[in-house]
Design a protein around this motif. Structure first.
Motif, PDB file in Angstrom:
ATOM      1  N   THR A 362       0.811  -1.219   0.000  1.00 23.25           N
ATOM      2  CA  THR A 362       0.000   0.000   0.000  1.00 23.25           C
ATOM      3  C   THR A 362       0.842   1.266   0.000  1.00 23.25           C
ATOM      4  N   GLY A 363       2.134   1.157   0.296  1.00 27.39           N
ATOM      5  CA  GLY A 363       2.977   2.334   0.428  1.00 27.39           C
ATOM      6  C   GLY A 363       2.893   2.974   1.801  1.00 27.39           C
ATOM      7  N   LEU A 364       2.270   2.296   2.767  1.00 24.38           N
ATOM      8  CA  LEU A 364       2.125   2.833   4.116  1.00 24.38           C
ATOM      9  C   LEU A 364       3.473   2.818   4.829  1.00 24.38           C
ATOM     10  N   VAL A 374      -4.645   4.882  10.726  1.00 23.91           N
ATOM     11  CA  VAL A 374      -4.860   4.513   9.328  1.00 23.91           C
ATOM     12  C   VAL A 374      -6.359   4.429   9.098  1.00 23.91           C
ATOM     13  N   VAL A 375      -6.819   5.100   8.074  1.00 23.19           N
ATOM     14  CA  VAL A 375      -8.243   5.129   7.731  1.00 23.19           C
ATOM     15  C   VAL A 375      -8.428   4.388   6.410  1.00 23.19           C
ATOM     16  N   VAL A 567      -1.909   4.349  -0.491  1.00 21.22           N
ATOM     17  CA  VAL A 567      -1.953   5.587   0.298  1.00 21.22           C
ATOM     18  C   VAL A 567      -2.466   6.721  -0.580  1.00 21.22           C
ATOM     19  N   ALA A 568      -3.529   7.402  -0.096  1.00 22.79           N
ATOM     20  CA  ALA A 568      -4.126   8.485  -0.873  1.00 22.79           C
ATOM     21  C   ALA A 568      -3.843   9.855  -0.284  1.00 22.79           C
ATOM     22  N   ALA A 569      -3.642   9.918   1.045  1.00 24.64           N
ATOM     23  CA  ALA A 569      -3.396  11.220   1.677  1.00 24.64           C
ATOM     24  C   ALA A 569      -2.744  10.982   3.028  1.00 24.64           C
ATOM     25  N   PRO A 581     -11.614  15.773   0.626  1.00 31.09           N
ATOM     26  CA  PRO A 581     -13.034  15.365   0.619  1.00 31.09           C
ATOM     27  C   PRO A 581     -13.233  13.861   0.815  1.00 31.09           C
ATOM     28  N   LEU A 582     -12.366  13.066   0.230  1.00 33.00           N
ATOM     29  CA  LEU A 582     -12.506  11.619   0.369  1.00 33.00           C
ATOM     30  C   LEU A 582     -12.339  11.202   1.830  1.00 33.00           C
ATOM     31  N   TYR A 583     -11.382  11.798   2.502  1.00 26.89           N
ATOM     32  CA  TYR A 583     -11.172  11.491   3.923  1.00 26.89           C
ATOM     33  C   TYR A 583     -12.384  11.937   4.735  1.00 26.89           C
TER      34      TYR A 583
END
Length: 616
Positions: A362-364, A374-375, A567-569, A581-583
């Motif tokens: 995931t790149g976390l 983590v969400v 990972v998105a943000a 907004p996604l979060y």
């Protein structure tokens, strides 16, 4: 190996390449016990086989009016009776010992494998199959192991009797030597069909067991939605399929048993008819006919062990195959493919304390010594991520693509020894299990010793739990640590169980603590206090919390949003809440319509600026 010596100090490394190989490996591990059982079985069966000779000799002595020989025959009968009794008692003792020790070895192997794989076991093997292997299959495997020595003793006895009759009464001995192998092997052509029916029955029984275990595990949910009758009907259908399969299997075994009764009876009739003709011709004495007849009659007892060994093997082979399948699983089943596929080297050294935790899938990246939240919008993805962070990546056998191993300080977790990996990283599942026992027993777990139970209970806000346990405790129990927890903590609420499990995880004080929704069953006020307590107690230690609760997220040093497996943000809770907004949609549960409604209406100046940007 004696029963008093169980459990084994080390059950060994099994040959789990196939079911038959696993059975052979078990047998080799009990050669001493098998030899004892074989010797006592030989004494028992030899005593039974010698009785016809003594009876025949006694009849000849009575016909000849030879008192001395008759007394000798009487002494021989007494001696044979003692051999039969002693051999039978010791055979039973050694055979049961072989059974129990073999079953105990298999259970130890399964328990060790279960502890090694953890939650990854039920991801690779159905829960019902694990239950079937740990219960009924263990008994069937033990049955075959203990039946081998009795069968060998019976086979040797049959051969010796047939050879002996060839010398004692050659005319009838030839008939017996030809007839007995035919009787012993007559059911052999039916065994493949009987085995297939037995395998089909096991398959149906395994599915029914799996359905029953899943139903019991989700009984509370079923009651909530009124689905008891639906699942009861499904289990009733599954049980009827098991019954029908068992009846078909029993019919085949009944046919085999009938053959084992019919053919020996035909052999006895042949021996009597032919022997009577020989006696009338004067070619053999009456005592010889009686001795041969009695010998054939007594052979029916050892011949039963031929049928038993066939049944034992037919029933134990699929059981051994299932056990071998479970025992062949390893933590690094796809380790060779995963690093190559991810392009990540796998160092052989142990990670130094204080290393970052990195998940290539995931790149976390979890910074060492920080409280990271983590969400994940997908709960299933969060569960798989928690397992992967604990060193259990999904491999191709589980039905998905091969995944790279998580790295701690640059070292792959699934390449480390199991005890080392668990010392470094601890994962608390979303639904942790509490075992029965006292509260003191609950905290008797491998730990660093840096965190006392009182501090962990305080951080997890377990004050009311201690009061509840003390109130339910019998008279004389003044310390809540001595209060007993019922099986799986059923006397406690979901939130109370969750907080006790959290306290247990805090006591261990691992290098990295991963918590999957640790406060999903508690109220918001308690959740806020738990967040403060965990953050304070784990200060300077790496902590990962998979959650979507704003109260937990606001206490985290850094929050990472995982979307569609990547990972998105990254940021603090407040930064992401206002700028992502996604979060915000995941954390606040807002829909797209609600987000659009919350936005201010654009002014004329905004429209002019938008047109300028589009034209540019």
């Amino acid at each position: 190996m004696q029963i008093s010596d169980l459990p084994y100090p080390d059950p060994g490394v099994p040959d789990a390449r196939s079911g038959p190989r696993f059975l052979v490996w078990l047998g080799r591990g009990q050669l001493g016990g098998q030899a004892k059982s074989l010797c006592w079985g030989m004494l028992h069966f030899s005593g039974i086989a010698g009785l016809p000779y003594a009876v025949g000799t006694g009849i000849d002595a009575a016909v000849d009016r030879d008192a001395t020989r008759l007394l000798l025959v009487g002494g021989l009968v007494v001696l044979l009776g003692a051999a039969i009794s002693l051999g039978d008692a010791m055979l039973h003792r050694t055979a049961v010992t072989n059974w129990i020790t073999a079953a105990a070895r298999v259970q130890q192997l399964l328990a060790r494998k279960t502890a090694e794989l953890g939650s990854a076991l039920t991801r690779r093997v159905a829960a019902g199959e694990v239950v079937a292997v740990s219960t009924g299959d263990v008994e069937k495997i033990g049955w075959f192991v203990e039946a081998v020595s009795r069968f060998l003793a019976a086979a040797v006895t049959v051969v010796l009797v047939c050879v002996g009759l060839l010398f004692y009464a050659p005319e009838l001995g030839v008939v017996v030597a030809i007839g007995v192998p035919l009787v012993a092997l007559a059911a052999l052509p039916l065994l493949p069909r009987a085995t297939r029916r037995a395998d089909f029955q096991r398959e149906k029984a395994g599915k029914a067991t799996e359905l029953a275990s899943d139903t019991v595990a989700g009984l509370r949910v079923l009651r909530g939605i009124g689905g008891e009758e639906l699942f009861l009907g499904r289990y009733r259908e599954a049980s009827q399929e098991v019954r029908e399969a068992a009846v078909r299997s029993a019919r085949m075994w009944a046919l085999i048993s009938a053959i084992q009764v019919l053919l020996p009876g035909a052999l006895l009739i042949t021996v009597v008819w032919y022997g009577a003709a020989l006696v009338l011709d004067g070619r053999i004495a009456v005592g010889q006919l009686v001795a041969v007849f009695s010998a054939v009659a007594t052979l029916l007892y050892p011949l039963r062990h031929f049928e038993e060994i066939a049944m034992a093997y037919s029933f134990s082979r699929p059981s051994a195959q299932r056990a071998a399948r479970v025992l062949s699983l390893t933590r690094t089943d796809a380790a060779a493919e995963r690093p190559a596929a991810a392009g990540v080297p796998v160092p052989a050294s142990v990670p130094a304390p204080g290393g970052d935790l990195y998940d290539p899938a995931t790149g976390l990246l979890v910074a060492a010594g920080r409280f990271t939240a983590v969400v994940c919008g997908d709960p299933d993805l969060a569960g798989r991520l928690a397992e992967r962070l604990g060193g259990h990546p999904m491999d191709a056998e589980a039905g998905g693509p091969a995944e790279p191993s998580v790295l701690l300080g640059g070292v792959a977790l699934d390449e480390l020894a199991l005890d080392t990996a668990r010392t470094l990283v601890l994962v608390q599942d979303k639904e942790p299990v509490l075992l029965s026992g006292t509260l003191r027993d609950l905290f008797d777990v491998p730990a660093s010793g840096a965190v006392e139970p009182d501090a962990a209970l305080g951080a997890a806000q377990c004050g009311d739990v201690l009061d509840a346990l003390l109130q339910a405790a019998p008279d004389g129990v003044d310390d809540p640590m001595d209060a007993r927890i019922t099986e799986r903590g059923r006397s406690l609420s979901g939130g109370q169980r969750q907080r006790l499990a959290l306290a247990r995880s805090l006591v261990t004080d691992p290098e990295v603590l991963v918590l999957d929704e640790p406060t999903s069953a508690v109220d918001s006020h308690t959740e806020a206090r738990i967040a403060d307590g965990v953050a304070a107690l784990r200060a300077g230690r790496t902590t990962v919390v998979l959650a979507s609760s704003p109260l937990l997220l606001d206490r985290a040093d850094r929050v990472v949003l995982i979307h569609e497996g990547a990972v998105a943000a990254i940021g603090t809770h407040r930064e992401l809440l206002h700028g992502e907004p996604l979060y915000r949609a995941v954390v606040t549960r807002e829909t797209e319509e609600e987000q659009r409604a919350a936005r201010p209406e654009p002014t004329e100046l905004d429209e002019v600026l938008t047109e300028i940007e589009e034209s540019a």
